[in-house]
Every structure is written in structure tokens, then in C-alpha cells.
Design a protein around this motif. Structure first.
Motif, PDB file in Angstrom:
ATOM      1  N   TRP A  35      -5.435  57.164 138.036  1.00  0.00           N
ATOM      2  CA  TRP A  35      -6.282  56.943 136.861  1.00  0.00           C
ATOM      3  C   TRP A  35      -5.785  57.848 135.740  1.00  0.00           C
ATOM      4  O   TRP A  35      -5.606  59.058 135.925  1.00  0.00           O
ATOM      5  CB  TRP A  35      -7.745  57.293 137.145  1.00  0.00           C
ATOM      6  N   TYR A  36      -5.596  57.240 134.575  1.00  0.00           N
ATOM      7  CA  TYR A  36      -5.215  57.962 133.369  1.00  0.00           C
ATOM      8  C   TYR A  36      -6.267  57.726 132.289  1.00  0.00           C
ATOM      9  O   TYR A  36      -6.947  56.697 132.266  1.00  0.00           O
ATOM     10  CB  TYR A  36      -3.885  57.441 132.809  1.00  0.00           C
ATOM     11  N   ARG A  37      -6.342  58.657 131.355  1.00  0.00           N
ATOM     12  CA  ARG A  37      -7.136  58.463 130.145  1.00  0.00           C
ATOM     13  C   ARG A  37      -6.243  58.690 128.934  1.00  0.00           C
ATOM     14  O   ARG A  37      -5.415  59.609 128.909  1.00  0.00           O
ATOM     15  CB  ARG A  37      -8.331  59.407 130.078  1.00  0.00           C
ATOM     16  N   GLN A  38      -6.473  57.839 127.968  1.00  0.00           N
ATOM     17  CA  GLN A  38      -5.763  57.936 126.704  1.00  0.00           C
ATOM     18  C   GLN A  38      -6.809  58.072 125.609  1.00  0.00           C
ATOM     19  O   GLN A  38      -7.487  57.097 125.268  1.00  0.00           O
ATOM     20  CB  GLN A  38      -4.924  56.669 126.503  1.00  0.00           C
ATOM     21  N   PHE A  88      -9.395  55.184 126.405  1.00  0.00           N
ATOM     22  CA  PHE A  88      -8.811  54.016 127.049  1.00  0.00           C
ATOM     23  C   PHE A  88      -8.382  54.455 128.442  1.00  0.00           C
ATOM     24  O   PHE A  88      -7.577  55.376 128.575  1.00  0.00           O
ATOM     25  CB  PHE A  88      -7.627  53.537 126.207  1.00  0.00           C
ATOM     26  N   TYR A  89      -8.939  53.816 129.454  1.00  0.00           N
ATOM     27  CA  TYR A  89      -8.686  54.219 130.830  1.00  0.00           C
ATOM     28  C   TYR A  89      -7.715  53.244 131.486  1.00  0.00           C
ATOM     29  O   TYR A  89      -7.941  52.030 131.480  1.00  0.00           O
ATOM     30  CB  TYR A  89      -9.996  54.296 131.624  1.00  0.00           C
ATOM     31  N   LEU A  90      -6.682  53.809 132.039  1.00  0.00           N
ATOM     32  CA  LEU A  90      -5.634  52.997 132.652  1.00  0.00           C
ATOM     33  C   LEU A  90      -5.500  53.332 134.127  1.00  0.00           C
ATOM     34  O   LEU A  90      -5.493  54.509 134.507  1.00  0.00           O
ATOM     35  CB  LEU A  90      -4.294  53.261 131.956  1.00  0.00           C
ATOM     36  N   CYS A  91      -5.371  52.308 134.918  1.00  0.00           N
ATOM     37  CA  CYS A  91      -5.098  52.448 136.341  1.00  0.00           C
ATOM     38  C   CYS A  91      -3.634  52.064 136.575  1.00  0.00           C
ATOM     39  O   CYS A  91      -3.102  51.186 135.886  1.00  0.00           O
ATOM     40  CB  CYS A  91      -6.023  51.538 137.140  1.00  0.00           C
TER      41      CYS A  91
END
Lengths: 111, 114
Positions: A35-38, A88-91
Motif C-alpha cells: 500500500w502506497y499513499r500519494q 491517492f492510495y495505490l496498491c
């Protein structure tokens, strides 16, 4: 072929409300999941990663938590959202290599 | 420790002209290097990956990157920009270990003028 799904695509939540974002991967087994957050105007920040069911590593102390209840499912949660959780959350997933493949993302706005 | 520096936060080119996005890296071993592209409100898409098989790596959409060990650089190029190339580009270096964590640059926003 492998595909990765994230939902919801967009979410608007009030401060103090709970959060659950879901990520699922198809077409592979035992992936590493991330999980990332931008945040606006900033780069990607790794929040959590998992190398297997029930195995979660946290990169940044914060208001969020992650779980991996199934091999190809990764969930990002919060009990009480803060304004600073907007972003913006990226998997992403990888399996057997160091190449990560990203999902379409979830835009979270906390008001 | 590994790190990556994208030398330009913004690049503006005219349609049909060459694109150069610059990236320098630092690593204590021979890492994998990547370029990803992100269009607004979209996920990251892999453009290309360097793994030491060849120093010139060809990617999708006409992009390519050249690995130069002596300069610790991995610049991304395209001979002729298209309007659809307008996006943010990330240079990325692989971390070490089984977790396959990546180290991201801060991104370069490419604008393409008509």
C-alpha cells in the motif's frame, strides 16, 4: 494474465469516520502486496507491505492499519480518519521478481 | 543505501520534439532500475526495466532509457513527443531483499505543448 483491482475508486469521508479500502489481485499466487499513499504534490510513500497471509509490515507510524485476510486480498483501514489522510492510495503487487504492478488507485478526500 | 534523484521536477516540450527526463541513482550493488508513468488520477504503469542484460532498454510507447554506470544515470528519452505523453514520470531503484521494496524518485511532470 494478472490483474489488480482497487475499490472504491473515489471516496469522500468526514473526519473521524472509519475507512476500508480493498485491493485484490487475480492470476497469481502468494504475491507480495504493498500500500502506497500519494499526497498532493508529493511522491509515493510506502505505507505497508505484506509477504504472506497475516504478515504485515508497517513503514510509517500513522493512523492507518493493514490486513491480509486472504492470499490475494489486501485491506487498508482506519478507525478514525484525519484530514491528513487525504490522498491517492495505490496498491501494488509483485511475485517472484522486483517489478511492482500497480492498481488504478483510490482517491480519498477527508473533509 | 539506495537512492534516486530526478533532476527536473517539470519538463515542457513541444509536440514532435525529443523528450529527455533525467535520473541519477546511488546504490551499493547492481540494482534493477525502472521508469513508471502516471497519468492524472491513474495508477502507475511500467514503462521499462533495466536488469543488466543490456544498457539500452526499450520500453512501451517509444520510450527508451540508457544505463550508464560510470555516470550513475538512467535517463529516459523519446525521439518525438506526443500529446498523450503528458504525465508524471517516476524513476525507481529496487531495494535489496525478499520484500522487493522500491525507492522512488520525486517525479518529473512532463508537459507537451501543441
Amino acid at each position: 494474465s494478472q490483474t489488480i483491482h482497487q475499490w472504491p475508486a473515489t471516496l469522500v469521508q468526514p473526519v473521524g469516520s472509519p475507512l476500508s479500502l480493498e485491493c485484490t489481485v487475480e492470476g497469481t499466487s502468494n504475491p507480495n502486496l504493498y500500500w502506497y499513499r500519494q499526497a498532493a504534490g508529493r511522491g509515493l510513500q510506502l505505507l505497508f507491505y505484506s509477504v504472506g497471509i497475516g504478515q504485515i509490515s508497517s513503514e510509517v507510524p500513522q493512523n492507518l492499519s493493514a490486513s491480509r485476510p486472504q492470499d490475494r486480498q489486501f485491506i487498508l483501514s482506519s478507525k478514525k480518519l484525519l484530514l491528513s489522510d487525504s490522498g491517492f492510495y495505490l496498491c501494488a503487487w509483485t511475485s517472484g521478481t522486483d517489478t511492482q504492478y500497480f492498481g488504478p488507485g483510490t482517491r480519498l478526500t477527508v473533509l | 543505501a539506495q537512492s534516486v534523484t530526478q533532476l527536473d521536477s517539470h519538463v515542457s516540450v513541444s509536440e514532435g520534439t525529443p523528450v529527455l527526463l533525467r535520473c541519477n541513482y546511488s546504490s551499493s550493488y547492481s540494482p534493477s532500475l525502472f521508469w513508471y508513468v502516471q497519468h492524472p488520477n491513474k495508477g502507475l504503469q511500467l514503462l521499462l526495466k533495466y536488469t543488466s542484460a543490456a544498457t539500452l532498454v526499450k520500453g512501451i510507447n517509444g520510450f527508451e532509457a540508457e544505463f550508464k554506470k560510470s555516470e550513475t544515470s538512467f535517463h529516459l528519452t523519446k525521439p518525438s513527443a506526443h500529446m498523450s505523453d503528458a504525465a508524471e514520470y517516476f524513476c525507481v531503484v529496487s531495494g535489496r531483499g525478499a520484500t522487493n521494496k522500491l525507492i522512488f524518485g520525486t517525479g518529473t511532470l512532463l508537459a507537451v505543448q501543441p
